[in-house]
Motif scaffolding. Structure first.
Motif, PDB file in Angstrom:
ATOM      1  N   ASP A 117       8.146 -11.498  16.747  1.00 36.17           N
ATOM      2  CA  ASP A 117       8.842  -9.950  17.084  1.00 36.17           C
ATOM      3  C   ASP A 117       8.773  -8.944  15.144  1.00 36.17           C
ATOM      4  OD1 ASP A 117      11.047 -10.715  18.760  1.00 36.17           O
ATOM      5  OD2 ASP A 117      11.453 -11.180  18.287  1.00 36.17           O
ATOM      6  N   ARG A 118       8.140 -10.359  14.383  1.00 37.33           N
ATOM      7  CA  ARG A 118       8.088  -9.558  13.088  1.00 37.33           C
ATOM      8  C   ARG A 118       6.523  -8.145  13.317  1.00 37.33           C
ATOM      9  NH1 ARG A 118       8.071 -13.197   8.264  1.00 37.33           N
ATOM     10  NH2 ARG A 118       9.824 -13.552   9.046  1.00 37.33           N
ATOM     11  N   TYR A 119       5.473  -8.750  14.048  1.00 39.69           N
ATOM     12  CA  TYR A 119       4.150  -8.559  14.055  1.00 39.69           C
ATOM     13  C   TYR A 119       4.110  -7.950  15.192  1.00 39.69           C
ATOM     14  CZ  TYR A 119       4.208 -11.216   9.724  1.00 39.69           C
ATOM     15  OH  TYR A 119       3.711 -11.418   8.977  1.00 39.69           O
ATOM     16  N   SER A 120       5.232  -7.692  15.826  1.00 36.98           N
ATOM     17  CA  SER A 120       4.183  -6.770  17.081  1.00 36.98           C
ATOM     18  C   SER A 120       2.623  -7.492  17.868  1.00 36.98           C
ATOM     19  CB  SER A 120       4.614  -5.137  17.426  1.00 36.98           C
ATOM     20  OG  SER A 120       6.178  -5.414  17.062  1.00 36.98           O
ATOM     21  N   LEU A 121       2.953  -8.599  17.874  1.00 42.30           N
ATOM     22  CA  LEU A 121       1.577  -9.559  18.263  1.00 42.30           C
ATOM     23  C   LEU A 121       2.208  -9.989  19.718  1.00 42.30           C
ATOM     24  CD1 LEU A 121       0.228 -11.407  15.437  1.00 42.30           C
ATOM     25  CD2 LEU A 121      -0.841  -8.902  16.700  1.00 42.30           C
ATOM     26  N   SER A 122       1.102  -9.754  20.888  1.00 42.04           N
ATOM     27  CA  SER A 122       1.458 -10.530  22.169  1.00 42.04           C
ATOM     28  C   SER A 122       0.977 -11.751  22.324  1.00 42.04           C
ATOM     29  CB  SER A 122       0.765  -9.959  23.660  1.00 42.04           C
ATOM     30  OG  SER A 122      -0.501  -9.779  23.284  1.00 42.04           O
ATOM     31  N   ASP A 123       0.360 -12.411  21.187  1.00 38.01           N
ATOM     32  CA  ASP A 123      -0.077 -13.856  21.492  1.00 38.01           C
ATOM     33  C   ASP A 123      -0.503 -14.274  19.622  1.00 38.01           C
ATOM     34  OD1 ASP A 123      -0.236 -15.922  21.707  1.00 38.01           O
ATOM     35  OD2 ASP A 123      -1.745 -15.753  24.220  1.00 38.01           O
ATOM     36  N   CYS A 124      -1.276 -14.852  19.621  1.00 37.85           N
ATOM     37  CA  CYS A 124      -2.603 -15.275  18.052  1.00 37.85           C
ATOM     38  C   CYS A 124      -2.977 -16.282  19.354  1.00 37.85           C
ATOM     39  CB  CYS A 124      -0.566 -15.588  17.230  1.00 37.85           C
ATOM     40  SG  CYS A 124      -2.070 -16.716  16.187  1.00 37.85           S
ATOM     41  N   GLN A 125      -4.380 -15.880  19.233  1.00 33.81           N
ATOM     42  CA  GLN A 125      -4.692 -16.783  19.768  1.00 33.81           C
ATOM     43  C   GLN A 125      -6.083 -17.110  19.083  1.00 33.81           C
ATOM     44  OE1 GLN A 125      -6.882 -15.603  23.357  1.00 33.81           O
ATOM     45  NE2 GLN A 125      -4.646 -14.971  24.503  1.00 33.81           N
ATOM     46  N   SER A 126      -6.278 -16.920  18.014  1.00 32.33           N
ATOM     47  CA  SER A 126      -7.275 -17.398  16.334  1.00 32.33           C
ATOM     48  C   SER A 126      -6.698 -17.223  15.262  1.00 32.33           C
ATOM     49  CB  SER A 126      -8.683 -16.773  16.924  1.00 32.33           C
ATOM     50  OG  SER A 126      -8.697 -15.070  16.585  1.00 32.33           O
ATOM     51  N   CYS A 127      -7.193 -17.486  13.648  1.00 31.41           N
ATOM     52  CA  CYS A 127      -6.624 -17.871  12.441  1.00 31.41           C
ATOM     53  C   CYS A 127      -7.560 -18.164  11.373  1.00 31.41           C
ATOM     54  CB  CYS A 127      -5.432 -18.350  12.350  1.00 31.41           C
ATOM     55  SG  CYS A 127      -5.143 -19.988  12.503  1.00 31.41           S
ATOM     56  N   ASN A 128      -7.163 -17.285  10.798  1.00 33.01           N
ATOM     57  CA  ASN A 128      -8.455 -17.964   9.540  1.00 33.01           C
ATOM     58  C   ASN A 128      -7.202 -17.978   8.166  1.00 33.01           C
ATOM     59  OD1 ASN A 128      -9.846 -18.368   7.379  1.00 33.01           O
ATOM     60  ND2 ASN A 128     -10.798 -15.995   7.103  1.00 33.01           N
ATOM     61  N   VAL A 129      -7.531 -19.532   8.154  1.00 29.26           N
ATOM     62  CA  VAL A 129      -6.584 -20.336   6.799  1.00 29.26           C
ATOM     63  C   VAL A 129      -7.317 -20.162   5.599  1.00 29.26           C
ATOM     64  CG1 VAL A 129      -4.845 -22.617   6.314  1.00 29.26           C
ATOM     65  CG2 VAL A 129      -5.357 -21.499   8.241  1.00 29.26           C
ATOM     66  N   ILE A 130      -6.906 -18.785   4.964  1.00 27.49           N
ATOM     67  CA  ILE A 130      -8.126 -19.089   3.670  1.00 27.49           C
ATOM     68  C   ILE A 130      -7.640 -19.949   3.013  1.00 27.49           C
ATOM     69  CG2 ILE A 130      -7.858 -17.335   2.039  1.00 27.49           C
ATOM     70  CD1 ILE A 130      -7.377 -15.364   4.752  1.00 27.49           C
ATOM     71  N   ASP A 131      -5.349 -19.793   2.534  1.00 26.50           N
ATOM     72  CA  ASP A 131      -4.819 -20.567   1.040  1.00 26.50           C
ATOM     73  C   ASP A 131      -4.408 -21.544   1.696  1.00 26.50           C
ATOM     74  OD1 ASP A 131      -6.636 -20.482  -1.531  1.00 26.50           O
ATOM     75  OD2 ASP A 131      -5.828 -18.448  -1.680  1.00 26.50           O
ATOM     76  N   GLY A 132      -4.023 -22.700   1.232  1.00 26.96           N
ATOM     77  CA  GLY A 132      -2.949 -23.979   1.772  1.00 26.96           C
ATOM     78  C   GLY A 132      -2.383 -24.426   3.266  1.00 26.96           C
ATOM     79  N   HIS A 133      -2.238 -25.120   3.910  1.00 24.44           N
ATOM     80  CA  HIS A 133      -2.010 -25.891   5.383  1.00 24.44           C
ATOM     81  C   HIS A 133      -0.877 -25.120   5.846  1.00 24.44           C
ATOM     82  CE1 HIS A 133      -4.978 -28.700   3.678  1.00 24.44           C
ATOM     83  NE2 HIS A 133      -4.875 -28.190   2.234  1.00 24.44           N
TER      84      HIS A 133
END
Length: 177
Positions: A117-133
């Motif tokens: 809803d917030r970002y109008s993405l249909s899915d989240c299939q990859s990511c890059n965690v830059i800082d934090g857990h």
């Protein structure tokens, strides 16, 4: 002086049977116990997994007593655990709609109860965690199965055992464990 992070595992429910105290990651509990059906987090935060090598369903545990692995949703006994180090500082994660950092993307710096809803993405299939857990959940509002993400690149959620699971919300693991 701060207390060391530790979790004590017990073979039987209600903190009975042989025990094993762990103060770091443990890839295979069977090296210490024949089974693990309850635990007590003395200090810190841990992820516990129902398969060795940090695979399978995972559960976030903070300081407290867990008298039965089923009390927090596990369907099988604990097989491995990972210590979540305390993080003081900023939190940043870039999420991508498709694998290999492709498609629309957004940067998260705070908790997000509904990524779609917030970002109008249909899915989240990859990511890059830059800082934090971070913890990502399959349903909005931090519900359903979860996955622990520490700093690093995740080119495909399938690579960490989440084929077909839609990640719909994300929460920072704050240092209040």
């Amino acid at each position: 002086m701060s207390t060391c992070d530790s979790i004590i595992f017990y073979e039987d429910r209600n903190f009975q049977g042989r025990s094993y105290e762990c103060m770091s990651d443990c890839s295979d509990m069977s090296s210490y116990l024949s089974r693990c059906n309850s635990c007590r987090v003395e200090n810190g935060c841990f992820m516990v997994y129902d398969r060795p090598n940090y695979m399978g369903n995972q559960y976030f545990l903070r300081r407290g007593e867990y008298s039965d692995y089923m009390s927090f949703g596990m369907s099988d006994s604990i097989r491995s655990c990972r210590l979540i180090p305390q993080h003081r500082g900023s939190y940043r994660m870039r999420i991508y709609e498709r694998e290999n950092f492709q498609g629309p993307n957004h940067e998260l710096m705070d908790d997000c109860d509904n990524i779609m809803d917030r970002y109008s993405l249909s899915d989240c299939q990859s990511c890059n965690v830059i800082d934090g857990h971070w913890l990502m959940y399959e349903q909005p509002h931090y519900r359903g199965r979860m996955v622990y993400l520490r700093p690093g690149e995740y080119r495909s959620m399938r690579d960490i055992g989440y084929s077909g699971m839609r990640l719909s919300s994300a929460r920072r693991i704050m240092d209040s464990c």
